[in-house]
Design an enzyme around this catalytic site. Structure first.
Site, short mmCIF file in Angstrom:
data_model
loop_
_atom_site.label_atom_id
_atom_site.label_comp_id
_atom_site.label_asym_id
_atom_site.label_seq_id
_atom_site.Cartn_x
_atom_site.Cartn_y
_atom_site.Cartn_z
CE LYS A 80 1.47 47.19 -15.04
NZ LYS A 80 0.83 46.79 -13.69
CB SER A 155 4.10 47.52 -11.74
OG SER A 155 2.85 46.90 -12.01
CB SER A 179 0.62 47.61 -9.83
OG SER A 179 1.94 47.18 -9.06
#
Lengths: 469, 67
Positions: A80, A155, A179
């Site tokens: 990420k 996310s 997330s």
């Protein structure tokens, strides 16, 4: 698609170590796959091809000369885009930070590198880790590999999508309200939110300091156990990183489930669950029971009050991170980020501290009442099938808060409580998108929930199914 | 219990403290949300011990780990 890509992280690490395959072959296969799936699912912000290939060649030379090899030697991972590397761009999925070059490197990045892992690229994410859907207006939405019309969850959207799509063997994500677990659940991969403080957050993009955790997304629980053992532990650069010893998670996986008690809440976490999700939960519990676990129904505290307190803390802290941008560059923030940042601006500091102070007491009460009788709690990650991107693209602030509350209702309470939670694939819904259950344990009991998840994967094949892209 | 902040007060608060302009609809929504979360905090404030402090949380987690 190369057969190499369907190997698990642990299997491919063993194959590289035993010279059955080179890191270069594996890395090339991942790069080809990443390029092939990118136009459909948009999981990468930047693929760092040349550097990854250079690192793979170096990894192969180390194998040839008989060097001491780490447990992730030569394995390509991607992360990420919020884990800092000194001098390298880290965008946080945002327009504002798209050219941001931090001066420090995240402890977790250093630990993965020390274990021999390769860095394949920076993965897409919700802007500033602020949304549980995976939409991103600046880098483009990350799409679900099982059906691009649907959300990946967020996310850590690119982390989940890239692992599910076999473009890498594992990915770091972060979990502040769900997330890691939500995208893992929506794409059919494993995702661990560790105990708050189990893994250092030094040099990662903050969202809400009191809840931020770094977690791993992989295809198997064993892979997750291996990586977690690498990244967990005390860190002089992060005062919240705990000195509680890190067990050998992988060695504990084979202990079986006999004698373990798994709790199922009678209320709250199953309210408004759709029939297909309910059926998958029921079937997963039957598998766990057949493996020797005792399934116990029990009452658990109502999470609604906890969620309100979590909102206070999360909104204030994320507003503190973003407030200056809201004033100076509002046009460069999405409606979701603007909405969530505004929400924290007017909450009194005293309320914020009251919520923080209540956290220890509420967590202690929860553990005493729930974990007195059981070793792990079992609840669905999402209570409904994975929605489409269109369904979750609100255009009014009121709709945004309602959507956030709905998607994170079963994940957010465990961020407030700081408890470890593991998302495990458990079937498919009526719309052919993955379903997952979540195992929650006592603080620092990652070994127990990984052990349960591993035993479940030994009896099921949901985690080896691959999406057609 | 405290009284709620109304939407106009919310608009003034955000404008004066942070230099931001809110629409009336948005201010009304935020005022309602503030009332909700603030009430929850007040309830917890009454239950908290005066010796509590935020930094205790990580210690609490370690103490609650099963040995």
């Amino acid at each position: 698609m190369s057969d190499l890509l369907n190997m698990s992280l642990c299997d491919v690490a063993a194959a590289i170590r035993r010279k059955r395959v080179s890191s270069l072959e594996v890395t090339r296969a991942c790069i080809e796959r990443a390029k092939a799936v990118q136009p459909t699912i948009n999981c990468f912000i930047a693929l760092e091809e040349e550097e990854a290939l250079r690192a793979a060649r170096a990894a192969d030379r180390a194998v040839t000369r008989g060097a001491k090899l780490g447990v992730l030697h030569g394995v390509p991972l991607a992360h990420k885009d919020m884990f800092y590397r000194a001098g390298r761009v880290c965008s946080g999925g945002s327009k504002i930070l798209r050219n941001y070059r931090p001066m420090v490197t995240a402890t977790v990045v250093n630990r993965l590198a020390a274990a021999g892992a390769l860095w394949l690229g920076r993965l897409n994410m919700s802007e500033l880790a602020a949304s549980p859907t995976g939409h991103n207006p600046f880098f483009g939405d990350c799409c679900n590999p099982w059906n691009p019309a649907h959300i990946t969850g967020g996310s850590s959207s690119g982390a989940a999508a890239s692992v599910a799509a076999r473009a890498c063997y594992g990915a770091l994500g972060s979990d502040t309200g769900g997330s890691v677990r939500l995208p893992a659940a929506a794409t059919g991969v494993v995702g661990l939110k560790p105990t708050y403080g189990r893994v250092s957050r030094h040099a990662i993009l903050p969202r809400a300091w009191s809840f931020d955790t770094v977690g791993m997304l992989t295809r198997t629980v064993r892979d997750c156990a291996r990586v977690t053992a690498v990244i967990a532990g005390a860190d002089p650069y992060d005062p919240t990183a705990s000195s509680v010893p890190v067990p050998e998670y992988e060695h504990e996986l084979g202990l079986g489930l006999r004698g373990l008690k798994i709790g199922v809440p009678r209320k709250h976490y199953y309210e408004d669950v759709t029939s297909d999700v309910r059926q998958a939960m029921k079937e997963s519990l039957a598998v766990l029971r057949s493996l020797g676990a005792r399934i116990i129904e029990l009452d658990v505290p109502d999470p609604q009050h906890t969620i309100l307190l979590a909102n206070i803390i999360g909104q204030v802290e994320s507003s503190a991170v973003c407030a200056n941008w809201l004033r100076e560059r509002p046009q460069d923030l999405s409606l979701v980020v603007r909405t969530r940042t505004e929400a924290g601006l007017s909450i009194p500091a005293v309320s914020y501290l009251e919520a923080l102070n209540a956290r220890s007491r509420i967590t202690a009460e929860f553990i005493r009442s729930v974990f007195r009788r059981i070793d792990a709690l079992h609840v669905p990650v999402m209570t409904t099938p994975v929605p489409t991107r269109a369904e979750t693209m609100p255009d009014r602030p009121g709709e945004i808060m309602a959507m956030l509350a709905s998607l994170t209702r079963n994940t957010r309470p465990f961020n407030f409580l700081g408890l470890p939670s593991l998302s495990v694939p458990a079937g498919f819904s009526n719309n052919d998108l993955p379903i997952a259950f979540q195992l929650i344990g006592r603080p620092f009991s990652e070994g127990v929930i990984l052990r349960i998840g591993h035993a479940y994967q030994g009896e099921t094949d949901w985690h080896v199914r691959e999406p057609e892209i | 219990m405290p009284t709620n902040v109304d939407s106009e007060a919310m608009r003034r608060l955000v404008a004066q403290l942070r230099g931001l302009k809110l629409s009336r609809t948005r201010a009304a929504h935020l005022a309602k949300e503030l009332a909700r979360v603030n009430a929850a905090a007040c309830i917890e404030g009454a239950r908290n011990d005066f010796n509590d402090q935020p930094m205790n949380f990580t210690v609490t987690l370690a103490a609650l780990a099963k040995r």
